[in-house]
Design an enzyme around this catalytic site. Structure first.
Site, PDB file in Angstrom:
ATOM      1  N   CYS A 135       3.584  -4.083   4.227  1.00  0.00           N
ATOM      2  CA  CYS A 135       3.730  -3.196   3.071  1.00  0.00           C
ATOM      3  C   CYS A 135       3.845  -3.995   1.786  1.00  0.00           C
ATOM      4  O   CYS A 135       4.929  -4.461   1.414  1.00  0.00           O
ATOM      5  CB  CYS A 135       4.974  -2.315   3.272  1.00  0.00           C
ATOM      6  N   CYS A 138       6.119  -2.573  -0.844  1.00  0.00           N
ATOM      7  CA  CYS A 138       7.552  -2.859  -0.673  1.00  0.00           C
ATOM      8  C   CYS A 138       7.882  -4.315  -0.983  1.00  0.00           C
ATOM      9  O   CYS A 138       8.920  -4.601  -1.574  1.00  0.00           O
ATOM     10  CB  CYS A 138       8.007  -2.609   0.776  1.00  0.00           C
ATOM     11  N   ASP A 139       7.034  -5.238  -0.574  1.00  0.00           N
ATOM     12  CA  ASP A 139       7.448  -6.650  -0.529  1.00  0.00           C
ATOM     13  C   ASP A 139       6.746  -7.570  -1.525  1.00  0.00           C
ATOM     14  O   ASP A 139       7.088  -8.756  -1.603  1.00  0.00           O
ATOM     15  CB  ASP A 139       7.199  -7.213   0.890  1.00  0.00           C
TER      16      ASP A 139
END
Ligand code: NAP
Length: 327
Positions: A135, A138-139
């Site tokens: 992801c 997200c990261d």
């Protein structure tokens, strides 16, 4: 014979727990079959910085604990085990098994989520969370000024590459064919970004640790010639699609060609009355914790309205039936 529940919720990501919270507050006394590994995909993430209400971010596992606690506080009953079989009825009693134990309900919400499709390359599992991620949304921020790869050739890969390119020095998009599945507009946009380079047709043979332990390089193999090539990278984002966890419901509710449960219009109603579906199990487009939570809320409201508007009919609807042979 099991008690007849109002509502069983199968699954426990943001969708399942939000459905449980709303259903509990609506006095439906829901039973949540949350799974042995409760919490879903977010249990595998580190920091979640894009869920509204957490200005300093929160870890995925902590967020799931919070959602779970909140549902429990209002009376949701949690069963920490996996549903193993279902018999979904069109407007009748919904039956769910956990091993040999049978549960019956007037309505059921399916919220078993999806899982990231894995590459299956050596090193992928070992380095997950240490350079390998599923992801970028997200990261990506953890990969400032680094060299990275995105694996995949669909819209997700392009979108993730463009997001990641705002942080990383270099983003190689590694795809196994020269043709891309991504839409033309997404592909063109990605190509126009200076620090994105498309690397095709290459297969990722392995992901290998660097000196300090986390990811250090990706080993690629040319799909036609077999030539291998090392790409020194500290981040590898796998974006090769998702697999909805709909196997348990196969043949019992309508699913699309990707296996996602089909819902009607903006609702969470499936093609069977009394059966609702929410979260990543139905959503191949957005797949965010916050959108899953929203759809969990919708499913609880849909179930509440269904229970309110469907008067019990002892013949046709909710008369408890004798248990049949267990699976
Ligand atoms: P997808 O369209 O199914 O693409 C998956 C990609 O991964 C394909 O290029 C596929 O290669 C590759 N792949 C699959 N298995 C692989 C493997 N084992 N090894 C290497 N490569 C592999 O999935 P997606 O990109 O997640 O998109 C899903 C849906 O969401 C699509 O409908 C998409 O349009 C939509 N979406 C839209 C947006 C947007 O519009 N902003 C953003 C994201 C997603 P092959 O092509 O060779 O099969």
């Amino acid at each position: 014979m099991p008690d007849l529940e109002n509502l069983i919720i199968i699954g426990s990501g943001p969708a399942g727990y939000t459905a449980a919270l709303y259903a509990a507050r609506a006095d439906l006394n829901p039973l949540v079959i949350e799974g042995f590994a409760w919490g879903g995909l977010l249990q595998q993430t580190t920091d979640v910085e894009n869920y509204p209400g957490y200005p300093n971010g929160v870890t995925g596992p902590q967020m799931m604990q919070d959602l779970r606690d909140q549902a429990e506080r209002f009376g949701a009953r949690l069963l920490t085990d996996d549903a193993t079989k279902v018999e979904l009825s069109d407007g009748g009693i919904q039956r769910v098994w956990v091993g040999d134990d049978e549960y019956q309900a007037k309505a059921v919400i399916l919220a078993t989520g999806a899982k990231h499709r894995k590459l299956g390359a050596p090193g992928e599992d070992e380095l997950s969370g240490r350079g390998v991620s599923y992801c970028a949304t997200c990261d990506a921020a953890f990969y400032k000024n680094t060299d990275t790869i995105i694996v995949g050739g669909g819209d997700s890969a392009m979108e993730e590459a463009m997001f990641l390119a705002k942080f990383a020095d270099k983003v190689y998009v590694v795809h196994r064919r020269d043709d891309f599945r991504a839409s033309r507009i997404m592909l063109d946009r990605a190509k126009a970004v200076d620090n994105i380079e498309l690397v095709t047709p290459y297969i990722v043979r392995s992901l290998e640790a660097g000196e300090n332990g986390p990811l250090g390089k990706a080993v690629l193999e040319h799909a036609a010639t077999g030539e291998t090539r090392d790409l020194p990278v500290t981040g590898a984002f796998i974006a090769i699609g998702h697999e909805p966890q709909s196997q348990l419901f196969a043949g019992q509710v309508e699913v699309d060609e990707g296996g996602y449960v089909v819902t009607q219009g903006k609702s969470t109603r499936t093609n069977k009355s009394g059966v609702f579906a929410a979260g990543d199990l139905v959503d191949h487009t957005y797949r965010q914790a916050v959108t899953a939570a929203g759809s969990g809320c919708q499913s609880a409201l849909d179930a509440e309205w269904y229970l309110r508007d469907t008067p019990p009919d002892p013949e046709a609807h909710w008369a408890p039936k004798a248990s049949v042979a267990t699976p």
